[in-house]
Design a protein around this motif. Structure first.
Motif, PDB file in Angstrom:
ATOM      1  N   MET A  21      72.110 121.389  31.823  1.00  0.00           N
ATOM      2  CA  MET A  21      73.006 122.121  32.703  1.00  0.00           C
ATOM      3  C   MET A  21      74.344 122.389  32.007  1.00  0.00           C
ATOM      4  SD  MET A  21      75.264 121.289  36.001  1.00  0.00           S
ATOM      5  CE  MET A  21      75.876 119.984  35.032  1.00  0.00           C
ATOM      6  N   LEU A  22      74.878 121.373  31.334  1.00  0.00           N
ATOM      7  CA  LEU A  22      76.143 121.538  30.619  1.00  0.00           C
ATOM      8  C   LEU A  22      75.996 122.549  29.479  1.00  0.00           C
ATOM      9  CD1 LEU A  22      77.315 117.806  30.421  1.00  0.00           C
ATOM     10  CD2 LEU A  22      78.326 119.616  31.841  1.00  0.00           C
ATOM     11  N   GLN A  23      74.875 122.479  28.753  1.00  0.00           N
ATOM     12  CA  GLN A  23      74.643 123.409  27.649  1.00  0.00           C
ATOM     13  C   GLN A  23      74.576 124.843  28.157  1.00  0.00           C
ATOM     14  OE1 GLN A  23      74.127 122.675  24.019  1.00  0.00           O
ATOM     15  NE2 GLN A  23      74.811 124.767  24.277  1.00  0.00           N
ATOM     16  N   LYS A  24      73.889 125.036  29.277  1.00  0.00           N
ATOM     17  CA  LYS A  24      73.771 126.375  29.867  1.00  0.00           C
ATOM     18  C   LYS A  24      75.154 126.925  30.233  1.00  0.00           C
ATOM     19  CE  LYS A  24      70.311 128.352  32.890  1.00  0.00           C
ATOM     20  NZ  LYS A  24      69.400 128.095  33.994  1.00  0.00           N
ATOM     21  N   LYS A  25      75.965 126.094  30.851  1.00  0.00           N
ATOM     22  CA  LYS A  25      77.316 126.518  31.235  1.00  0.00           C
ATOM     23  C   LYS A  25      78.159 126.831  30.006  1.00  0.00           C
ATOM     24  CE  LYS A  25      81.206 125.296  34.194  1.00  0.00           C
ATOM     25  NZ  LYS A  25      81.369 126.626  34.729  1.00  0.00           N
ATOM     26  N   MET A  26      78.085 125.961  29.004  1.00  0.00           N
ATOM     27  CA  MET A  26      78.909 126.160  27.808  1.00  0.00           C
ATOM     28  C   MET A  26      78.420 127.332  26.964  1.00  0.00           C
ATOM     29  SD  MET A  26      81.400 124.234  28.277  1.00  0.00           S
ATOM     30  CE  MET A  26      82.215 124.745  26.772  1.00  0.00           C
ATOM     31  N   ASN A  27      77.143 127.683  27.047  1.00  0.00           N
ATOM     32  CA  ASN A  27      76.651 128.877  26.343  1.00  0.00           C
ATOM     33  C   ASN A  27      77.389 130.117  26.826  1.00  0.00           C
ATOM     34  OD1 ASN A  27      74.813 127.532  24.748  1.00  0.00           O
ATOM     35  ND2 ASN A  27      73.055 127.990  26.054  1.00  0.00           N
ATOM     36  N   ASN A  28      77.816 130.120  28.081  1.00  0.00           N
ATOM     37  CA  ASN A  28      78.519 131.264  28.665  1.00  0.00           C
ATOM     38  C   ASN A  28      80.007 131.275  28.371  1.00  0.00           C
ATOM     39  OD1 ASN A  28      76.191 132.325  29.859  1.00  0.00           O
ATOM     40  ND2 ASN A  28      76.407 130.983  31.620  1.00  0.00           N
ATOM     41  N   GLN A  29      80.578 130.126  27.995  1.00  0.00           N
ATOM     42  CA  GLN A  29      82.030 130.095  27.830  1.00  0.00           C
ATOM     43  C   GLN A  29      82.501 129.472  26.519  1.00  0.00           C
ATOM     44  OE1 GLN A  29      82.538 127.815  31.547  1.00  0.00           O
ATOM     45  NE2 GLN A  29      83.790 126.378  30.402  1.00  0.00           N
ATOM     46  N   GLY A  30      81.584 129.012  25.666  1.00  0.00           N
ATOM     47  CA  GLY A  30      82.003 128.408  24.406  1.00  0.00           C
ATOM     48  C   GLY A  30      80.874 127.654  23.746  1.00  0.00           C
ATOM     49  N   SER A  31      81.165 126.416  23.336  1.00  0.00           N
ATOM     50  CA  SER A  31      80.161 125.617  22.628  1.00  0.00           C
ATOM     51  C   SER A  31      80.162 124.177  23.127  1.00  0.00           C
ATOM     52  CB  SER A  31      80.445 125.631  21.125  1.00  0.00           C
ATOM     53  OG  SER A  31      81.668 124.953  20.847  1.00  0.00           O
ATOM     54  N   MET A  32      79.034 123.497  22.875  1.00  0.00           N
ATOM     55  CA  MET A  32      78.899 122.091  23.224  1.00  0.00           C
ATOM     56  C   MET A  32      78.278 121.368  22.038  1.00  0.00           C
ATOM     57  SD  MET A  32      76.878 120.290  26.413  1.00  0.00           S
ATOM     58  CE  MET A  32      75.285 119.878  25.716  1.00  0.00           C
ATOM     59  N   THR A  33      78.862 120.235  21.673  1.00  0.00           N
ATOM     60  CA  THR A  33      78.364 119.434  20.563  1.00  0.00           C
ATOM     61  C   THR A  33      78.283 117.973  20.990  1.00  0.00           C
ATOM     62  OG1 THR A  33      79.479 120.919  19.005  1.00  0.00           O
ATOM     63  CG2 THR A  33      78.750 118.798  18.141  1.00  0.00           C
ATOM     64  N   ILE A  34      77.192 117.317  20.594  1.00  0.00           N
ATOM     65  CA  ILE A  34      77.031 115.886  20.843  1.00  0.00           C
ATOM     66  C   ILE A  34      77.275 115.170  19.520  1.00  0.00           C
ATOM     67  CG2 ILE A  34      75.391 114.067  21.461  1.00  0.00           C
ATOM     68  CD1 ILE A  34      74.004 116.244  23.227  1.00  0.00           C
ATOM     69  N   ILE A  35      78.154 114.168  19.558  1.00  0.00           N
ATOM     70  CA  ILE A  35      78.465 113.413  18.341  1.00  0.00           C
ATOM     71  C   ILE A  35      78.181 111.930  18.561  1.00  0.00           C
ATOM     72  CG2 ILE A  35      80.195 115.067  17.520  1.00  0.00           C
ATOM     73  CD1 ILE A  35      82.381 113.106  18.493  1.00  0.00           C
ATOM     74  N   ASN A  36      77.964 111.215  17.471  1.00  0.00           N
ATOM     75  CA  ASN A  36      77.830 109.753  17.455  1.00  0.00           C
ATOM     76  C   ASN A  36      76.669 109.206  18.281  1.00  0.00           C
ATOM     77  OD1 ASN A  36      80.159 109.494  15.829  1.00  0.00           O
ATOM     78  ND2 ASN A  36      81.458 109.612  17.634  1.00  0.00           N
ATOM     79  N   ALA A  37      75.595 109.987  18.454  1.00  0.00           N
ATOM     80  CA  ALA A  37      74.434 109.471  19.194  1.00  0.00           C
ATOM     81  C   ALA A  37      73.724 108.421  18.349  1.00  0.00           C
ATOM     82  CB  ALA A  37      73.479 110.609  19.541  1.00  0.00           C
ATOM     83  N   ASN A  38      73.284 107.337  18.987  1.00  0.00           N
ATOM     84  CA  ASN A  38      72.559 106.302  18.256  1.00  0.00           C
ATOM     85  C   ASN A  38      71.131 106.766  17.961  1.00  0.00           C
ATOM     86  OD1 ASN A  38      70.836 105.646  20.479  1.00  0.00           O
ATOM     87  ND2 ASN A  38      72.337 104.202  21.275  1.00  0.00           N
ATOM     88  N   ASP A  39      70.406 105.993  17.166  1.00  0.00           N
ATOM     89  CA  ASP A  39      69.061 106.390  16.739  1.00  0.00           C
ATOM     90  C   ASP A  39      68.096 106.543  17.910  1.00  0.00           C
ATOM     91  OD1 ASP A  39      69.836 106.512  14.101  1.00  0.00           O
ATOM     92  OD2 ASP A  39      69.122 104.497  13.614  1.00  0.00           O
ATOM     93  N   MET A  40      68.214 105.679  18.925  1.00  0.00           N
ATOM     94  CA  MET A  40      67.316 105.762  20.066  1.00  0.00           C
ATOM     95  C   MET A  40      67.540 107.066  20.841  1.00  0.00           C
ATOM     96  SD  MET A  40      66.795 103.273  23.361  1.00  0.00           S
ATOM     97  CE  MET A  40      68.219 103.940  24.178  1.00  0.00           C
ATOM     98  N   VAL A  41      68.783 107.417  21.070  1.00  0.00           N
ATOM     99  CA  VAL A  41      69.091 108.656  21.794  1.00  0.00           C
ATOM    100  C   VAL A  41      68.639 109.853  20.963  1.00  0.00           C
ATOM    101  CG1 VAL A  41      70.964 110.096  22.685  1.00  0.00           C
ATOM    102  CG2 VAL A  41      70.966 107.637  23.128  1.00  0.00           C
ATOM    103  N   LYS A  42      68.871 109.824  19.649  1.00  0.00           N
ATOM    104  CA  LYS A  42      68.421 110.918  18.780  1.00  0.00           C
ATOM    105  C   LYS A  42      66.899 111.058  18.826  1.00  0.00           C
ATOM    106  CE  LYS A  42      72.180 110.954  15.423  1.00  0.00           C
ATOM    107  NZ  LYS A  42      72.552 110.648  14.042  1.00  0.00           N
TER     108      LYS A  42
END
Length: 98
Positions: free
Chosen positions: A62-83
């Protein structure tokens, strides 16, 4: 679950701590969606995120969809399990993860 937000001009950094699951996703959604007006760059810092469930993944979409319309979204520092969850679900193809 704690979400700490820092707004610098049109850049919003949201640092997550704990678990993003069925119980905590509604709170995170409420905290973030009201903060995205005039935001051009959304940074999600997952350094202290221990776990993400399908409810958390839905929030990210949902956040990615919203940010596609108004800018960018980046995820940083995700641990190995989340990746790994991003890889298995195909979210790594949709999200920008650094």
């Amino acid at each position: 679950m704690t979400v700490t937000k820092k707004l610098e001009g049109t850049k919003l950094t949201a640092a997550f701590e704990g678990r993003l699951d069925t119980n905590t996703t509604p709170q995170a959604e409420q905290e973030l969606t009201g903060s995205l007006d005039n935001v051009k760059e959304l940074i999600l810092d997952f350094k202290q995120l221990d776990y993400i469930s399908s409810a958390g993944l839905r929030l990210l979409l949902m956040l990615q969809k919203k940010m596609n319309n108004q800018g960018s979204m980046t995820i940083i520092n995700a641990n190995d399990m989340v990746k790994e969850i991003f890889e298995v679900t195909g979210f790594s193809d949709v999200l920008t993860v650094k």
